[in-house]
Design a protein around this motif. Sequence first.
Motif, PDB file in Angstrom:
ATOM      1  N   ALA A  19      -0.385   4.199 -10.218  1.00  0.00           N
ATOM      2  CA  ALA A  19       0.361   5.425 -10.510  1.00  0.00           C
ATOM      3  C   ALA A  19       1.831   5.148 -10.808  1.00  0.00           C
ATOM      4  CB  ALA A  19       0.241   6.396  -9.336  1.00  0.00           C
ATOM      5  N   TRP A  20       2.385   4.094 -10.212  1.00  0.00           N
ATOM      6  CA  TRP A  20       3.825   3.856 -10.282  1.00  0.00           C
ATOM      7  C   TRP A  20       4.254   2.644 -11.092  1.00  0.00           C
ATOM      8  CZ3 TRP A  20       7.475   7.193  -8.982  1.00  0.00           C
ATOM      9  CH2 TRP A  20       7.117   8.269  -8.174  1.00  0.00           C
ATOM     10  N   TRP A  21       3.342   1.834 -11.610  1.00  0.00           N
ATOM     11  CA  TRP A  21       3.779   0.587 -12.255  1.00  0.00           C
ATOM     12  C   TRP A  21       4.661   0.833 -13.471  1.00  0.00           C
ATOM     13  CZ3 TRP A  21       2.643  -1.071 -17.204  1.00  0.00           C
ATOM     14  CH2 TRP A  21       1.579  -0.440 -17.854  1.00  0.00           C
ATOM     15  N   ARG A  22       4.433   1.905 -14.187  1.00  0.00           N
ATOM     16  CA  ARG A  22       5.259   2.187 -15.382  1.00  0.00           C
ATOM     17  C   ARG A  22       6.690   2.554 -15.007  1.00  0.00           C
ATOM     18  NH1 ARG A  22       0.163   4.483 -17.008  1.00  0.00           N
ATOM     19  NH2 ARG A  22      -0.569   3.422 -18.887  1.00  0.00           N
ATOM     20  N   TYR A  23       6.900   2.875 -13.733  1.00  0.00           N
ATOM     21  CA  TYR A  23       8.215   3.300 -13.246  1.00  0.00           C
ATOM     22  C   TYR A  23       8.838   2.267 -12.313  1.00  0.00           C
ATOM     23  CZ  TYR A  23       5.932   7.472 -14.936  1.00  0.00           C
ATOM     24  OH  TYR A  23       5.241   8.366 -15.715  1.00  0.00           O
ATOM     25  N   GLY A  24       8.407   1.042 -12.409  1.00  0.00           N
ATOM     26  CA  GLY A  24       8.981  -0.022 -11.607  1.00  0.00           C
ATOM     27  C   GLY A  24       8.351  -0.203 -10.242  1.00  0.00           C
ATOM     28  N   SER A  27       9.641   3.901  -5.319  1.00  0.00           N
ATOM     29  CA  SER A  27      10.831   3.642  -4.504  1.00  0.00           C
ATOM     30  C   SER A  27      10.444   3.073  -3.145  1.00  0.00           C
ATOM     31  CB  SER A  27      11.636   4.934  -4.313  1.00  0.00           C
ATOM     32  OG  SER A  27      10.959   5.796  -3.410  1.00  0.00           O
ATOM     33  N   ASP A  28      11.386   2.388  -2.540  1.00  0.00           N
ATOM     34  CA  ASP A  28      11.166   1.854  -1.197  1.00  0.00           C
ATOM     35  C   ASP A  28      10.797   2.986  -0.238  1.00  0.00           C
ATOM     36  OD1 ASP A  28      12.017  -0.490  -2.393  1.00  0.00           O
ATOM     37  OD2 ASP A  28      13.734  -0.789  -1.071  1.00  0.00           O
ATOM     38  N   GLU A  29      11.459   4.120  -0.384  1.00  0.00           N
ATOM     39  CA  GLU A  29      11.211   5.269   0.489  1.00  0.00           C
ATOM     40  C   GLU A  29       9.793   5.819   0.298  1.00  0.00           C
ATOM     41  OE1 GLU A  29      12.904   9.738   0.734  1.00  0.00           O
ATOM     42  OE2 GLU A  29      14.424   8.162   0.858  1.00  0.00           O
ATOM     43  N   ASP A  30       9.365   5.974  -0.953  1.00  0.00           N
ATOM     44  CA  ASP A  30       8.007   6.466  -1.213  1.00  0.00           C
ATOM     45  C   ASP A  30       6.960   5.518  -0.639  1.00  0.00           C
ATOM     46  OD1 ASP A  30       8.813   8.782  -2.530  1.00  0.00           O
ATOM     47  OD2 ASP A  30       8.762   7.829  -4.506  1.00  0.00           O
ATOM     48  N   ILE A  31       7.193   4.237  -0.760  1.00  0.00           N
ATOM     49  CA  ILE A  31       6.264   3.233  -0.224  1.00  0.00           C
ATOM     50  C   ILE A  31       6.192   3.351   1.294  1.00  0.00           C
ATOM     51  CG2 ILE A  31       5.936   0.745   0.123  1.00  0.00           C
ATOM     52  CD1 ILE A  31       7.132   0.462  -2.788  1.00  0.00           C
ATOM     53  N   TYR A  42       4.592  -4.191   1.097  1.00  0.00           N
ATOM     54  CA  TYR A  42       3.719  -3.524   0.127  1.00  0.00           C
ATOM     55  C   TYR A  42       3.492  -4.406  -1.104  1.00  0.00           C
ATOM     56  CZ  TYR A  42       2.315  -0.635  -3.751  1.00  0.00           C
ATOM     57  OH  TYR A  42       1.665  -0.176  -4.868  1.00  0.00           O
ATOM     58  N   PHE A  43       4.568  -4.934  -1.677  1.00  0.00           N
ATOM     59  CA  PHE A  43       4.426  -5.732  -2.899  1.00  0.00           C
ATOM     60  C   PHE A  43       3.742  -7.072  -2.641  1.00  0.00           C
ATOM     61  CE2 PHE A  43       7.513  -2.633  -4.459  1.00  0.00           C
ATOM     62  CZ  PHE A  43       6.838  -2.233  -5.598  1.00  0.00           C
TER      63      PHE A  43
END
Length: 75
Positions: A19-24, A27-31, A42-43
Motif C-alpha cells: 500500500a505504501w511503497w509508492r510513497y516511500g 511514515s515511522d509513526e504509521d508503522i 519493520y523494514f
Amino acid sequence: MRDTVPNNLDQAILAFGRAWWRYGGGSDEDIYVEFGLSARSYFERLRIVLDGQAAASLDEQTRAQMHAICMRRLH
C-alpha cells in the motif's frame, strides 16, 4: 533457518508495504501505530518477507522497488 511459511504478521507487513511503497514506505509513526515496531524493525522484517514465499504473488519489478525502499530506509 527461518520458517518460509507465511504468517499473519508477514502478510500484514507485506500488505502495508504494498500500500505504501509508492510513497516511500510509510511514515515511522504509521508503522509504529500499525505494528508497534520501529521503522527499522519493520523494514528489516519486510526485507525478509520480500525474499520469502509470502511475496510470491509480487511481480519482480514491484518486489525490487520495495526491496530498494527497505535498503534506503535502513541506511
